[in-house]
Design a protein around this motif. Sequence first.
Motif, PDB file in Angstrom:
ATOM      1  N   ILE A   1      76.868 -43.681   8.925  1.00  0.00           N
ATOM      2  CA  ILE A   1      77.729 -44.978   7.962  1.00  0.00           C
ATOM      3  C   ILE A   1      79.174 -43.506   7.098  1.00  0.00           C
ATOM      4  O   ILE A   1      80.357 -43.091   6.990  1.00  0.00           O
ATOM      5  N   THR A   2      78.034 -42.577   6.170  1.00  0.00           N
ATOM      6  CA  THR A   2      78.961 -40.761   6.105  1.00  0.00           C
ATOM      7  C   THR A   2      80.068 -40.706   6.865  1.00  0.00           C
ATOM      8  O   THR A   2      80.889 -40.281   6.388  1.00  0.00           O
ATOM      9  N   ARG A   3      79.299 -40.975   8.173  1.00  0.00           N
ATOM     10  CA  ARG A   3      80.306 -39.656   9.200  1.00  0.00           C
ATOM     11  C   ARG A   3      80.854 -41.229   9.261  1.00  0.00           C
ATOM     12  O   ARG A   3      82.613 -40.047   9.294  1.00  0.00           O
ATOM     13  N   ARG A   4      81.720 -41.983   9.212  1.00  0.00           N
ATOM     14  CA  ARG A   4      82.905 -43.046   9.256  1.00  0.00           C
ATOM     15  C   ARG A   4      83.538 -42.659   8.090  1.00  0.00           C
ATOM     16  O   ARG A   4      84.697 -42.505   8.518  1.00  0.00           O
ATOM     17  N   GLN A   5      82.931 -42.495   7.335  1.00  0.00           N
ATOM     18  CA  GLN A   5      83.923 -42.442   6.391  1.00  0.00           C
ATOM     19  C   GLN A   5      84.257 -41.134   6.064  1.00  0.00           C
ATOM     20  O   GLN A   5      85.706 -41.493   6.013  1.00  0.00           O
ATOM     21  N   PHE A   6      83.728 -40.283   6.530  1.00  0.00           N
ATOM     22  CA  PHE A   6      84.909 -39.234   6.742  1.00  0.00           C
ATOM     23  C   PHE A   6      85.692 -39.017   7.219  1.00  0.00           C
ATOM     24  O   PHE A   6      86.450 -38.429   7.312  1.00  0.00           O
ATOM     25  N   TRP A   7      85.827 -39.947   9.044  1.00  0.00           N
ATOM     26  CA  TRP A   7      86.514 -39.654  10.438  1.00  0.00           C
ATOM     27  C   TRP A   7      87.681 -40.214   9.230  1.00  0.00           C
ATOM     28  O   TRP A   7      88.673 -39.952   9.706  1.00  0.00           O
ATOM     29  N   ASP A   8      87.316 -41.598   8.366  1.00  0.00           N
ATOM     30  CA  ASP A   8      88.667 -41.801   7.274  1.00  0.00           C
ATOM     31  C   ASP A   8      89.704 -41.163   6.896  1.00  0.00           C
ATOM     32  O   ASP A   8      91.188 -41.288   7.324  1.00  0.00           O
TER      33      ASP A   8
END
Lengths: 242, 368
Positions: free
Chosen positions: A171-178
């Motif tokens: 999930i954090t990884r996804r936010q990071f990609w944002d």
Amino acid sequence: MENQVVITSKNMIKKFGDFVANDHLNFEVYKGEIFGFLGANGAGKTTAMKILCGLLTPTSGEIFVGGFNVYTETEKIKRSIGYMSQKFSLYEDLTVFENIRFYSGIYGLSDADIKMKSNNLMDKLGLSAQRNSLISSLPLGWKQKLAFSIAIIHDPQIVFLDEPTGGVDPITRRQFWDLIYDAAHNGITVFVTTHYMDEAEYCDRISIMVDGRIEALDTPFNLMKTYNSENMDGVFLKLARA
Amino acid sequence: MNRFKSFVIKEFYHIFRDRRSLIVLFGIPIAQVLLFGFVITNDIRNAKIAVLDYSKDDISREITNKIVSSQYFSLAETLNNDKDIEGIFKKGRVKMVLVFENNFAHDLENTGKANIQIIADATDPNLANLLVSYLSAIIMNYTLDMNRLAVVPMQINMESRMFYNPELKSVYMFVPGVMAMILMLISAFMTSITITREKESGTMEILLVSPLRPSQIIIGKVVPYVLLSFSSAVMIILLGIFVFGMPVEGNFILLLAESLLFIILALSLGILISTIANSQQTAMLMSMVALMLPTILLSGFVFPIENMPFILQLLAHIMPPKYFIIIVKNIMLKGTGFSYVWKETLVLIFMTFFFIMLSIKKFKVRLE
């Protein structure tokens, strides 16, 4: 705009003694794109990245980063790039604000700029309340986002990310990609190395390195088509085992 | 310049937020100077002795009084039999026994000759030697005083004077030594650790990618420690002066300048270590083994270089602290000016350049 070239590498070769770490690397990276640099450990990713960042001198090849020559203009290159490694590289014993101030300071930002940018940055990340907390007290995901935001605080042309999402939950990884998309939207070119194949699919184009050579370079969609695979994992395995 | 400033500010945050480095910077110097000054001392004070007086006459009593009133010795026991001597040594009650033979005063007055026997506990040979020579000196003085009254033909009067340290205070030796040791510790040890810490945490990479030049990184790392080490040096000198009454006969400014030079030398050693070591622990170990121990053992601070085996003497000559200690002693105790210490200063300057050149070379190699 699509085709404004920011990184050119023609026949980049780097040898350590007899060992060839980079063997005739040819690629171009365009402004505002997210360029994925994939490869197994020891494939030569880090070496190539160090050359592009001005940390290593290549053995031969014509290489330009941000329009500057990697042999003679490393100072200018360093000023126009940002860098973030997998260790996130924040000072644990400094507060959020002190870290921001330090990194903006070494990139030569003025005090007024530092004040404005650090406030914007903390607002955007929702870190304003933690302004004076030590980095060591922050959760990993926040450290990572902060490290990335600091890496682009001086508005570089290109930001290099060396396996930036190691050890972080999906999930954090996804936010990071944002955040990465956001930066690319603002015209910052993103050059990212990664191990995670699902992440590779987020990139505009990717290159896959095997044993010092670039074996494939295209959009994820085209690569999956060419190698007749449903995901990047399959593409990678086919290339690495060939 | 703004870049450099933010770097140095960051370094100060690191130092002041880390309780351990604060202890190393300020606690250890104070503790060391006080320890060496008060505890580890070669000075004799109130050493316990026993007297076995077979004669019990005026002169033997007078000599005993003189010895006891000298503050070097105190009378712990009076013996009556030479069989008690062994026993009292074995119990460890006294360090030395003084024996007056029968008819001591009588012999002395009639034949001009009488015997005193000094028996010392030589389980600690250095101390025994020291005690015996102190005691002999007191007795020698007494006989000289006596002879002044009588007319004795032909006599060689021996008079020794201890220049620069008439009271033979060992603090005079320890303060320069501790200073060398502490400056080595803070400067070399702390810089090597702070640089390797950046390597360990991965921040060194970021710094190298930034527009900061490697030389700016290194100097930025070192500047805070120059300031702190220098204040530490001043603190040690002040402790020496005000707590132990050490004189500063020479030029105070010269003393400070030489200390600064030594600090820079130690810092360059620290940088050199950090270019070799990749972790804080390695750096710590290297500074301990390669710097601290030789500073203590081979600098002439505790053990005189002249008494070492030839090979160790050679080794001692390449130890930077040796030269610094010579300089400090010269300035503080002998009050000599620069013209007397320029050779040692030159050696230190040369060594500093050597280490800096070597570090630069190493640093570049590492980047490749």
